[in-house]
Design a protein around this motif. Structure first.
Motif, short mmCIF file in Angstrom:
data_model
loop_
_atom_site.label_atom_id
_atom_site.label_comp_id
_atom_site.label_asym_id
_atom_site.label_seq_id
_atom_site.Cartn_x
_atom_site.Cartn_y
_atom_site.Cartn_z
N MET A 31 0.82 -1.17 -0.02
CA MET A 31 -0.17 -0.15 -0.16
C MET A 31 0.89 1.49 -0.05
SD MET A 31 -2.98 1.39 -0.22
CE MET A 31 -4.06 0.04 0.29
N ARG A 32 0.62 2.29 -1.07
CA ARG A 32 1.61 3.39 -1.19
C ARG A 32 0.56 4.51 -0.77
NH1 ARG A 32 6.74 3.14 -3.97
NH2 ARG A 32 7.39 1.22 -3.28
N GLU A 33 0.98 5.81 -0.43
CA GLU A 33 0.14 6.83 -0.34
C GLU A 33 -0.74 7.08 -1.53
OE1 GLU A 33 0.06 8.85 2.09
OE2 GLU A 33 1.66 8.09 3.28
N ASN A 34 -0.34 6.63 -2.82
CA ASN A 34 -1.15 6.86 -3.98
C ASN A 34 -1.95 5.64 -4.16
OD1 ASN A 34 1.45 5.52 -4.74
ND2 ASN A 34 1.44 6.55 -6.76
N GLY A 35 -1.92 4.62 -3.34
CA GLY A 35 -2.82 3.56 -3.45
C GLY A 35 -2.01 2.08 -3.54
N LEU A 36 -2.73 1.01 -3.73
CA LEU A 36 -2.09 -0.34 -3.75
C LEU A 36 -1.07 -0.66 -5.08
CD1 LEU A 36 -2.26 -2.74 -2.25
CD2 LEU A 36 -4.27 -3.47 -3.80
N ARG A 37 -0.23 -1.17 -4.94
CA ARG A 37 1.00 -1.23 -5.93
C ARG A 37 1.43 -2.88 -5.73
NH1 ARG A 37 -1.58 2.33 -7.71
NH2 ARG A 37 -0.62 4.24 -8.36
N GLU A 38 1.95 -3.37 -6.99
CA GLU A 38 2.32 -4.68 -7.01
C GLU A 38 3.70 -4.56 -6.88
OE1 GLU A 38 1.74 -8.97 -9.02
OE2 GLU A 38 0.38 -7.09 -9.50
N LEU A 39 4.53 -5.68 -6.04
CA LEU A 39 6.05 -5.58 -6.06
C LEU A 39 6.43 -6.86 -7.00
CD1 LEU A 39 6.68 -4.97 -2.39
CD2 LEU A 39 6.91 -3.33 -4.00
N HIS A 40 7.33 -6.71 -7.97
CA HIS A 40 7.96 -7.80 -8.92
C HIS A 40 9.28 -7.91 -8.45
CE1 HIS A 40 5.06 -7.55 -12.25
NE2 HIS A 40 4.43 -7.84 -11.31
N VAL A 41 9.85 -9.22 -8.34
CA VAL A 41 10.94 -9.38 -8.13
C VAL A 41 12.15 -9.26 -9.48
CG1 VAL A 41 12.75 -11.27 -7.51
CG2 VAL A 41 10.37 -11.26 -6.54
N VAL A 42 13.13 -8.41 -9.20
CA VAL A 42 14.35 -8.28 -10.10
C VAL A 42 15.73 -8.90 -9.67
CG1 VAL A 42 12.94 -6.39 -10.99
CG2 VAL A 42 14.67 -5.94 -9.25
N TYR A 43 16.35 -8.92 -10.59
CA TYR A 43 17.86 -9.39 -10.47
C TYR A 43 18.86 -8.54 -11.24
CZ TYR A 43 21.75 -12.55 -9.84
OH TYR A 43 23.08 -13.19 -9.37
N GLU A 44 19.36 -7.77 -10.29
CA GLU A 44 20.25 -6.70 -10.91
C GLU A 44 21.62 -6.77 -10.16
OE1 GLU A 44 16.81 -3.42 -12.29
OE2 GLU A 44 17.98 -3.33 -10.47
N ASN A 45 22.57 -6.50 -10.73
CA ASN A 45 24.14 -6.31 -10.09
C ASN A 45 24.21 -7.66 -9.38
OD1 ASN A 45 24.60 -3.96 -11.41
ND2 ASN A 45 23.29 -2.89 -9.82
N ASP A 46 23.93 -8.69 -9.79
CA ASP A 46 24.18 -10.03 -9.06
C ASP A 46 23.39 -10.30 -7.73
OD1 ASP A 46 25.63 -11.09 -10.91
OD2 ASP A 46 27.74 -10.14 -10.06
N GLN A 47 22.28 -9.48 -7.49
CA GLN A 47 21.37 -9.62 -6.29
C GLN A 47 20.06 -9.38 -6.60
OE1 GLN A 47 22.91 -6.85 -3.55
NE2 GLN A 47 22.12 -5.08 -4.55
N PHE A 48 19.17 -10.20 -5.74
CA PHE A 48 17.83 -9.96 -5.96
C PHE A 48 17.18 -8.66 -5.21
CE2 PHE A 48 18.17 -14.58 -6.67
CZ PHE A 48 17.54 -14.74 -7.52
#
Length: 135
Positions: A31-48
């Motif tokens: 939940m953000r100030e501007n409403g509900l958002r989704e989180l996606h997993v990313v892999y960058e710079n050898d870390q999740f």
């Protein structure tokens, strides 16, 4: 899958699961100030890590409000839509009988309590709990 197991004849009997629905993928939300958002997993710079994206169907921005649940800004949680969809398909195949799923979960008022504002996702490494599955 349940359709193959039913062999096209439907199911007569009991469909039983213990902690079964917890094994399905979840949608990770914040939940953000501007409403509900989704989180996606990313892999960058050898870390999740995670990135915030707009909600994708079938989730709607009023998903929690429609259930009478109010989340504060910054609250993270997960929703098991895939498990619910599987249970609906299984129920559609049940000609006669019952479905019974056992889970040591919480009622909504406890599940979405402020003490769980980081959600319930966890991982295990070396037989020990890791609070962040991305680490």
């Amino acid at each position: 899958d349940i359709e193959s197991a039913a062999g096209g004849n439907g199911v007569t009997g009991v469909i039983f699961g213990n902690e079964f629905l917890d094994a399905f993928p979840v949608r990770w939300l914040e939940m953000r100030e501007n409403g509900l958002r989704e989180l996606h997993v990313v892999y960058e710079n050898d870390q999740f890590g995670s990135e915030v994206v707009a909600l994708t169907p079938p989730l709607q921005k009023n998903y929690f409000e429609a259930q009478g649940i109010e989340l504060a800004a910054g609250y993270q949680t997960e929703v098991g839509l895939a498990g619910a969809a599987w249970a609906e398909r299984a129920a559609g195949l049940l000609k006669k009988g019952v479905m019974l799923f056992i889970d040591c979960g919480f009622v909504a008022s406890e599940y979405y309590a402020p003490i769980r504002s980081a959600g319930t996702l966890a991982g295990h490494r070396g037989h020990e709990r890791v609070d962040s599955p991305l680490k």
